[in-house]
Design a protein around this motif. Structure first.
Motif, PDB file in Angstrom:
ATOM      1  N   VAL A   1      -8.904   5.382  17.099  1.00 40.63           N
ATOM      2  CA  VAL A   1      -7.593   5.771  16.559  1.00 40.63           C
ATOM      3  C   VAL A   1      -6.869   4.536  16.022  1.00 40.63           C
ATOM      4  O   VAL A   1      -7.087   3.420  16.494  1.00 40.63           O
ATOM      5  CB  VAL A   1      -6.722   6.468  17.630  1.00 40.63           C
ATOM      6  CG1 VAL A   1      -7.364   7.768  18.087  1.00 40.63           C
ATOM      7  CG2 VAL A   1      -6.483   5.545  18.811  1.00 40.63           C
ATOM      8  N   PRO A   2      -5.996   4.728  15.027  1.00 39.87           N
ATOM      9  CA  PRO A   2      -5.269   3.588  14.462  1.00 39.87           C
ATOM     10  C   PRO A   2      -4.189   3.087  15.409  1.00 39.87           C
ATOM     11  O   PRO A   2      -3.542   3.878  16.101  1.00 39.87           O
ATOM     12  CB  PRO A   2      -4.655   4.163  13.182  1.00 39.87           C
ATOM     13  CG  PRO A   2      -4.516   5.629  13.453  1.00 39.87           C
ATOM     14  CD  PRO A   2      -5.675   5.985  14.342  1.00 39.87           C
ATOM     15  N   THR A   3      -3.994   1.777  15.441  1.00 42.31           N
ATOM     16  CA  THR A   3      -2.933   1.198  16.271  1.00 42.31           C
ATOM     17  C   THR A   3      -2.104   0.180  15.491  1.00 42.31           C
ATOM     18  O   THR A   3      -1.208  -0.434  16.047  1.00 42.31           O
ATOM     19  CB  THR A   3      -3.518   0.504  17.514  1.00 42.31           C
ATOM     20  OG1 THR A   3      -4.445  -0.506  17.097  1.00 42.31           O
ATOM     21  CG2 THR A   3      -4.232   1.497  18.419  1.00 42.31           C
TER      22      THR A   3
ATOM     23  N   LEU B   1     -13.215  -2.537   9.876  1.00 39.52           N
ATOM     24  CA  LEU B   1     -13.375  -3.196   8.585  1.00 39.52           C
ATOM     25  C   LEU B   1     -13.618  -2.168   7.500  1.00 39.52           C
ATOM     26  O   LEU B   1     -14.431  -1.266   7.657  1.00 39.52           O
ATOM     27  CB  LEU B   1     -14.546  -4.175   8.651  1.00 39.52           C
ATOM     28  CG  LEU B   1     -14.763  -5.069   7.426  1.00 39.52           C
ATOM     29  CD1 LEU B   1     -15.282  -6.433   7.856  1.00 39.52           C
ATOM     30  CD2 LEU B   1     -15.708  -4.427   6.417  1.00 39.52           C
ATOM     31  N   GLY B   2     -12.902  -2.327   6.398  1.00 39.58           N
ATOM     32  CA  GLY B   2     -13.138  -1.472   5.248  1.00 39.58           C
ATOM     33  C   GLY B   2     -11.845  -1.130   4.516  1.00 39.58           C
ATOM     34  O   GLY B   2     -10.767  -1.272   5.081  1.00 39.58           O
ATOM     35  N   PRO B   3     -11.981  -0.723   3.296  1.00 39.72           N
ATOM     36  CA  PRO B   3     -13.238  -0.711   2.578  1.00 39.72           C
ATOM     37  C   PRO B   3     -13.608  -2.099   2.052  1.00 39.72           C
ATOM     38  O   PRO B   3     -12.742  -2.914   1.773  1.00 39.72           O
ATOM     39  CB  PRO B   3     -12.958   0.239   1.406  1.00 39.72           C
ATOM     40  CG  PRO B   3     -11.481   0.098   1.164  1.00 39.72           C
ATOM     41  CD  PRO B   3     -10.870  -0.142   2.512  1.00 39.72           C
TER      42      PRO B   3
ATOM     43  N   ALA C   1     -12.215   8.874  -7.157  1.00 40.20           N
ATOM     44  CA  ALA C   1     -10.834   9.277  -6.897  1.00 40.20           C
ATOM     45  C   ALA C   1     -10.672  10.032  -5.591  1.00 40.20           C
ATOM     46  O   ALA C   1      -9.575  10.112  -5.043  1.00 40.20           O
ATOM     47  CB  ALA C   1     -10.325  10.138  -8.061  1.00 40.20           C
ATOM     48  N   ASN C   2     -11.764  10.595  -5.046  1.00 40.82           N
ATOM     49  CA  ASN C   2     -11.667  11.362  -3.794  1.00 40.82           C
ATOM     50  C   ASN C   2     -11.798  10.469  -2.564  1.00 40.82           C
ATOM     51  O   ASN C   2     -11.941  10.951  -1.444  1.00 40.82           O
ATOM     52  CB  ASN C   2     -12.732  12.456  -3.764  1.00 40.82           C
ATOM     53  CG  ASN C   2     -14.136  11.875  -3.638  1.00 40.82           C
ATOM     54  OD1 ASN C   2     -14.358  10.700  -3.954  1.00 40.82           O
ATOM     55  ND2 ASN C   2     -15.085  12.693  -3.201  1.00 40.82           N
TER      56      ASN C   2
ATOM     57  N   THR D   1     -13.324   9.921   5.851  1.00 43.32           N
ATOM     58  CA  THR D   1     -12.969   9.891   7.267  1.00 43.32           C
ATOM     59  C   THR D   1     -12.219   8.618   7.660  1.00 43.32           C
ATOM     60  O   THR D   1     -11.172   8.679   8.309  1.00 43.32           O
ATOM     61  CB  THR D   1     -14.231  10.054   8.133  1.00 43.32           C
ATOM     62  OG1 THR D   1     -14.772  11.362   7.916  1.00 43.32           O
ATOM     63  CG2 THR D   1     -13.917   9.886   9.614  1.00 43.32           C
ATOM     64  N   CYS D   2     -12.727   7.459   7.283  1.00 44.19           N
ATOM     65  CA  CYS D   2     -12.092   6.200   7.704  1.00 44.19           C
ATOM     66  C   CYS D   2     -10.711   6.006   7.104  1.00 44.19           C
ATOM     67  O   CYS D   2      -9.904   5.243   7.642  1.00 44.19           O
ATOM     68  CB  CYS D   2     -12.990   5.011   7.368  1.00 44.19           C
ATOM     69  SG  CYS D   2     -14.380   4.850   8.504  1.00 44.19           S
ATOM     70  N   GLN D   3     -10.430   6.691   5.997  1.00 41.76           N
ATOM     71  CA  GLN D   3      -9.101   6.567   5.395  1.00 41.76           C
ATOM     72  C   GLN D   3      -8.025   7.083   6.349  1.00 41.76           C
ATOM     73  O   GLN D   3      -6.883   6.631   6.306  1.00 41.76           O
ATOM     74  CB  GLN D   3      -9.052   7.327   4.068  1.00 41.76           C
ATOM     75  CG  GLN D   3      -7.760   7.132   3.277  1.00 41.76           C
ATOM     76  CD  GLN D   3      -7.496   5.689   2.893  1.00 41.76           C
ATOM     77  OE1 GLN D   3      -8.431   4.958   2.574  1.00 41.76           O
ATOM     78  NE2 GLN D   3      -6.243   5.264   2.932  1.00 41.76           N
ATOM     79  N   ARG D   4      -8.392   7.987   7.231  1.00 42.00           N
ATOM     80  CA  ARG D   4      -7.430   8.525   8.204  1.00 42.00           C
ATOM     81  C   ARG D   4      -6.957   7.453   9.184  1.00 42.00           C
ATOM     82  O   ARG D   4      -5.906   7.602   9.811  1.00 42.00           O
ATOM     83  CB  ARG D   4      -8.051   9.694   8.969  1.00 42.00           C
ATOM     84  CG  ARG D   4      -8.432  10.848   8.065  1.00 42.00           C
ATOM     85  CD  ARG D   4      -9.082  11.982   8.820  1.00 42.00           C
ATOM     86  NE  ARG D   4      -9.687  12.928   7.897  1.00 42.00           N
ATOM     87  CZ  ARG D   4     -10.337  14.011   8.273  1.00 42.00           C
ATOM     88  NH1 ARG D   4     -10.469  14.290   9.557  1.00 42.00           N
ATOM     89  NH2 ARG D   4     -10.869  14.822   7.384  1.00 42.00           N
ATOM     90  N   LEU D   5      -7.748   6.397   9.327  1.00 38.64           N
ATOM     91  CA  LEU D   5      -7.356   5.290  10.200  1.00 38.64           C
ATOM     92  C   LEU D   5      -6.463   4.278   9.478  1.00 38.64           C
ATOM     93  O   LEU D   5      -5.893   3.394  10.103  1.00 38.64           O
ATOM     94  CB  LEU D   5      -8.603   4.569  10.725  1.00 38.64           C
ATOM     95  CG  LEU D   5      -9.593   5.428  11.520  1.00 38.64           C
ATOM     96  CD1 LEU D   5     -10.832   4.614  11.858  1.00 38.64           C
ATOM     97  CD2 LEU D   5      -8.936   5.959  12.787  1.00 38.64           C
ATOM     98  N   ARG D   6      -6.354   4.438   8.151  1.00 43.97           N
ATOM     99  CA  ARG D   6      -5.586   3.485   7.347  1.00 43.97           C
ATOM    100  C   ARG D   6      -4.295   4.065   6.790  1.00 43.97           C
ATOM    101  O   ARG D   6      -3.350   3.322   6.517  1.00 43.97           O
ATOM    102  CB  ARG D   6      -6.459   2.975   6.192  1.00 43.97           C
ATOM    103  CG  ARG D   6      -7.751   2.347   6.638  1.00 43.97           C
ATOM    104  CD  ARG D   6      -8.490   1.678   5.496  1.00 43.97           C
ATOM    105  NE  ARG D   6      -9.176   2.586   4.611  1.00 43.97           N
ATOM    106  CZ  ARG D   6     -10.481   2.824   4.633  1.00 43.97           C
ATOM    107  NH1 ARG D   6     -11.246   2.239   5.537  1.00 43.97           N
ATOM    108  NH2 ARG D   6     -11.037   3.634   3.756  1.00 43.97           N
ATOM    109  N   ASP D   7      -4.259   5.365   6.584  1.00 40.59           N
ATOM    110  CA  ASP D   7      -3.085   5.990   5.962  1.00 40.59           C
ATOM    111  C   ASP D   7      -1.811   5.683   6.730  1.00 40.59           C
ATOM    112  O   ASP D   7      -1.740   5.884   7.945  1.00 40.59           O
ATOM    113  CB  ASP D   7      -3.268   7.510   5.872  1.00 40.59           C
ATOM    114  CG  ASP D   7      -4.199   7.906   4.746  1.00 40.59           C
ATOM    115  OD1 ASP D   7      -4.382   7.110   3.812  1.00 40.59           O
ATOM    116  OD2 ASP D   7      -4.751   9.022   4.800  1.00 40.59           O
TER     117      ASP D   7
END
Length: 201
Positions: A175-177, A90-92, A41-42, A47-53
């Motif tokens: 960074v996310p684009t 890529l992920g998850p 659940a965490n 870290t990579c979730q910050r690129l997807r949120d």
């Protein structure tokens, strides 16, 4: 005693233990449940979730593995800038525990990378185990000067070039684009995730 006879089974699409298809809007709840089961659940704090949120995945690059109508694997790719160089993250990649011996993860990777290359993308980056992802061509050869927005293990940041030299000179923050999700969709996604989290008394 009867001798056991070896037979070779050709897996046609009808006989295959799973099939790869594009993700649909109706898959959200099942995908989120699978990700929670695989990563806990965490996982939203990773870290990579910050690129997807708050971002939409790259078009045509959200894939699922389905077995007998049940979701058993998922992978997505996301638009990022790798220190100013356009790339995909890529992920998850997640596979249900009981399906991991069927080659679901490898099939998802093969399909996702082939689709990304066919769409003209030049490079893919991921955070994962080098021994596993090396079979798909990933290495840390050109990611040594790249950073992520949070803690990460340097030897797990890997890259793959579809075009030779695509990651030459890549340095700085990833960074996310990707396209931003409409606020209503982002809020709905957060609510859906909250509903799937186990309740604590």
């Amino acid at each position: 005693m009867t001798a056991l006879r070896k037979t070779t089974l050709a897996l046609t699409p009808e006989a295959a233990p799973f099939a790869i298809r594009a993700e649909k809007a109706s898959d959200v709840a099942a995908r989120e449940a699978l990700l929670d089961a695989c990563f806990g659940a965490n996982r939203h704090a990773r870290t990579c979730q910050r690129l997807r949120d708050g971002r939409a995945p790259a078009e045509g690059l959200s894939l699922l593995a389905v077995s007998q109508g049940r979701l058993v694997g998922t992978v997505r790719l996301w638009h990022v800038s790798a220190g100013g160089i356009p790339a995909l993250m890529l992920g998850p990649l997640a596979v249900e525990a009981s399906s991991r011996q069927l080659g679901v993860g490898a099939a998802l990777m093969d399909h996702a990378l082939a689709a990304a290359k066919a769409r003209g993308h030049r490079a893919v980056i991921l955070l994962g185990d080098a021994p596993y992802y090396a079979r798909f061509g990933f290495s840390a050869a050109k990611t040594g000067e790249l950073s992520l927005p949070g803690a990460f293990e340097r030897d797990r940041l890997l890259g793959l070039e579809f075009c030779e030299g695509a990651l030459d000179g890549a340095r700085g923050m990833i960074v996310p684009t990707g396209a931003r999700l409409p606020k209503t969709r982002a809020v709905r996604a957060r609510k859906a995730k909250a509903l799937l989290l186990p309740r604590v008394a």
